[in-house]
Scaffold this active site. Structure first.
Site, short mmCIF file in Angstrom:
data_model
loop_
_atom_site.label_atom_id
_atom_site.label_comp_id
_atom_site.label_asym_id
_atom_site.label_seq_id
_atom_site.Cartn_x
_atom_site.Cartn_y
_atom_site.Cartn_z
N ASP A 74 0.84 -1.21 0.00
CA ASP A 74 0.00 0.00 0.00
C ASP A 74 0.87 1.26 0.00
O ASP A 74 2.06 1.22 0.32
CB ASP A 74 -0.98 0.02 1.17
CG ASP A 74 -0.30 -0.03 2.55
OD1 ASP A 74 0.71 -0.75 2.68
OD2 ASP A 74 -0.78 0.67 3.46
N GLU A 136 -0.03 -1.32 5.61
CA GLU A 136 1.07 -0.96 6.53
C GLU A 136 0.95 0.50 6.93
O GLU A 136 1.20 0.87 8.08
CB GLU A 136 2.42 -1.20 5.83
CG GLU A 136 3.63 -1.05 6.74
CD GLU A 136 4.17 0.38 6.89
OE1 GLU A 136 4.94 0.62 7.82
OE2 GLU A 136 3.79 1.26 6.08
#
Ligand SMILES: [Zn+2]
Length: 383
Positions: A74, A136
C-alpha cells in the site's frame, strides 16, 4: 515466462493505485501471476472482507526456514499534494524515477520480483520467502494476519529483511508508536450561561496541553538515545474537532494523539499520569455540572518498536549492502511485529524516507541498482 527488469516492474507496480483505502487485490493478482510464470506458488492471506490480501511465496524448499524479504504494497494518499507528474505513472527525469510508492516501497518489491529467476536458478538449500503486506501505512494492520499464520508453522522464516527506504543502510532499531483517539462528552448550554454547561472543547484542550507538556519533558529531560533523531520519545496531537457555534458551550470534542517511544520505554506511565490528571482535574468540574460527562479513549494502533535480536543478521546485512555501522530511525515498520513472533528482523531498502509520503516522491536509479546488488549478494551467500 518473460523476464522483466526492475525498472519495468517498478513501472507496473506504481500503476496500481494501492492507496491504503483501496483494495490491493489487482496488484496482488499481478504479482501472483508473475510468480506463477516461474512456477512459484503464492499464498494469499486475506482481510476479513476479502478486499485486501498479503502475499507469501517461497522460492526453494518448503520444509525449512528461510530468509524473508518483506514489503508493503500500500501507499499513502496523494490527496491535496501538488504533483508535477501523474503519481501513478512513473516519470523518468535524469537519474530519478518519480511516482507514488517509488521510495515507499514498491521499488524494493519490484527488485525482489525481477531477481526471482536468478534466485530460482541458484537452487538454494535455504529458501527465500517473499512477504508482501497490505495496510502498513495505516498502522501495520495487514501483516498481522499473515504473521498469525506464519507463527503456527514449524518453519517460519529464520530472519527477515524489511525493505523500507533506508538508502540501503542497515537499520537495526526504530521507535514504537501508540496512537489513540480521545472523545470528550460534556453538556451544551448558552454561552452566556457557560457555568451551566460542561465545555468539551476546553477539556480536550487541557488534555492536549498536558500531552504537550509531556512532549517538552521528554525533549528536555529524556530519556535520550542519541542514535535517534530526535533522540527522545515524542508526543504529538494531530487532529482535533469540536463545537458547533461560538455561542454554544460545546458538548463534544475529539482529538487524535500519538506517542513514538524509544525502544524499551514503556508509555504506560504517561497514560497513567494522564488518567490521573483527568480524574483529579478535569472530570470533577465537568461532572459537577453533568454527572454523565465523560472522556473515552480508543486505541487506534500500536506498532512495537524494533531492536534487532540477532547480531549475525545485522552483520550479514552490512556485508550484503557493503556498509558498516548501523542506524536507528524514527519511523515505524513491520519489523517489530516480525520480532514478536520470533523472526529476527532488520530494515534495509532502496530510496530515502525523506522522499516518502511527499508530493513528487522519487527514487534514484542508483538506489535500485544497489538493491539489486544486495539481492545478488544475498543469493551468493545463501547455501
Ligand atoms: Zn513504508
Amino acid at each position: 515466462m518473460e523476464r522483466k527488469n526492475s525498472i519495468e516492474l517498478i513501472q507496473e507496480l506504481i500503476a496500481f493505485d494501492t492507496t491504503s483505502r483501496n483494495s490491493n487485490l489487482e496488484l496482488i493478482e499481478f504479482i501472483k501471476g508473475y510468480l506463477e510464470g516461474f512456477d512459484i506458488a503464492s499464498e494469499l492471506v486475506f482481510d476479513a472482507d476479502r478486499r485486501k490480501a498479503n502475499l507469501f511465496a517461497t522460492i526453494g524448499a518448503k520444509d525449512r526456514s528461510g530468509v524473508a524479504l518483506s514489503g508493503h504494497t500500500d501507499v499513502v494518499p496523494v490527496d491535496g499534494q501538488a504533483w508535477e507528474t501523474d503519481p501513478y505513472a512513473v516519470s523518468r527525469k535524469g537519474t530519478r524515477l518519480y511516482g507514488r510508492g517509488t521510495s515507499d516501497m514498491k521499488s524494493f518489491i519490484a527488485v525482489c520480483l525481477a531477481k526471482t529467476p536468478q534466485i530460482i536458478q541458484k537452487n538454494l538449500e535455504t529458501p527465500v520467502h517473499f512477504a508482501f503486506s497490505y495496510d502498513e501505512e495505516i498502522g501495520c494492520v495487514g501483516v498481522r494476519t499473515l504473521l498469525r499464520e506464519l507463527e503456527k508453522r514449524p518453519h517460519k522464516p529464520k530472519s527477515c529483511v524489511i525493505g523500507e527506504p533506508t538508502g540501503m543502510r542497515v537499520v537495526r532499531a526504530h521507535k514504537g508508536k501508540i496512537s489513540k483517539r480521545c472523545r470528550v462528552h460534556g453538556l451544551e448550554s448558552h454561552s452566556g450561561m457557560a457555568h451551566l454547561g460542561a465545555n468539551a472543547v476546553e477539556a480536550a484542550a487541557e488534555i492536549v496541553a498536558f500531552l504537550k507538556n509531556q512532549a517538552r519533558r521528554f525533549r528536555d529531560e529524556g530519556p535520550f538515545d542519541y542514535e535517534f533523531d530526535p533522540p527522545y520519545t515524542t508526543v504529538h496531537t494531530g487532529t482535533i474537532s469540536g463545537g458547533t457555534a461560538l455561542n454554544i458551550v460545546p458538548k463534544f470534542c475529539e482529538f487524535e494523539a500519538e506517542i513514538r517511544q524509544l525502544p524499551g520505554y514503556d508509555t504506560e506511565r504517561v497514560w497513567a499520569r494522564l488518567s490521573q490528571f483527568i480524574e483529579n482535574s478535569i472530570l470533577p468540574e465537568m461532572q459537577a455540572v453533568d454527572p454523565s460527562a465523560r472522556i473515552e479513549w480508543e486505541v487506534l494502533s500500536v506498532i512495537p518498536d524494533l531492536s534487532t535480536s540477532d547480531d549475525s543478521l545485522i552483520r550479514l546485512t552490512q556485508e550484503l549492502s557493503g556498509t558498516d555501522g548501523t542506524h536507528c530511525v524514527s519511523f515505524g515498520t513491520e519489523g517489530g511485529l516480525f520480532e514478536q513472533i520470533g523472526v529476527p528482523s532488520v530494515v534495509c531498502g532502496p530510496g530515502h524516507i525523506s522522499q516518502a509520503h511527499r508530493p513528487n516522491e522519487f527514487i534514484e536509479i542508483e538506489q535500485v541498482r544497489k538493491c539489486e546488488q544486495f539481492i545478488d549478494s544475498l543469493i551468493d551467500r545463501l547455501e
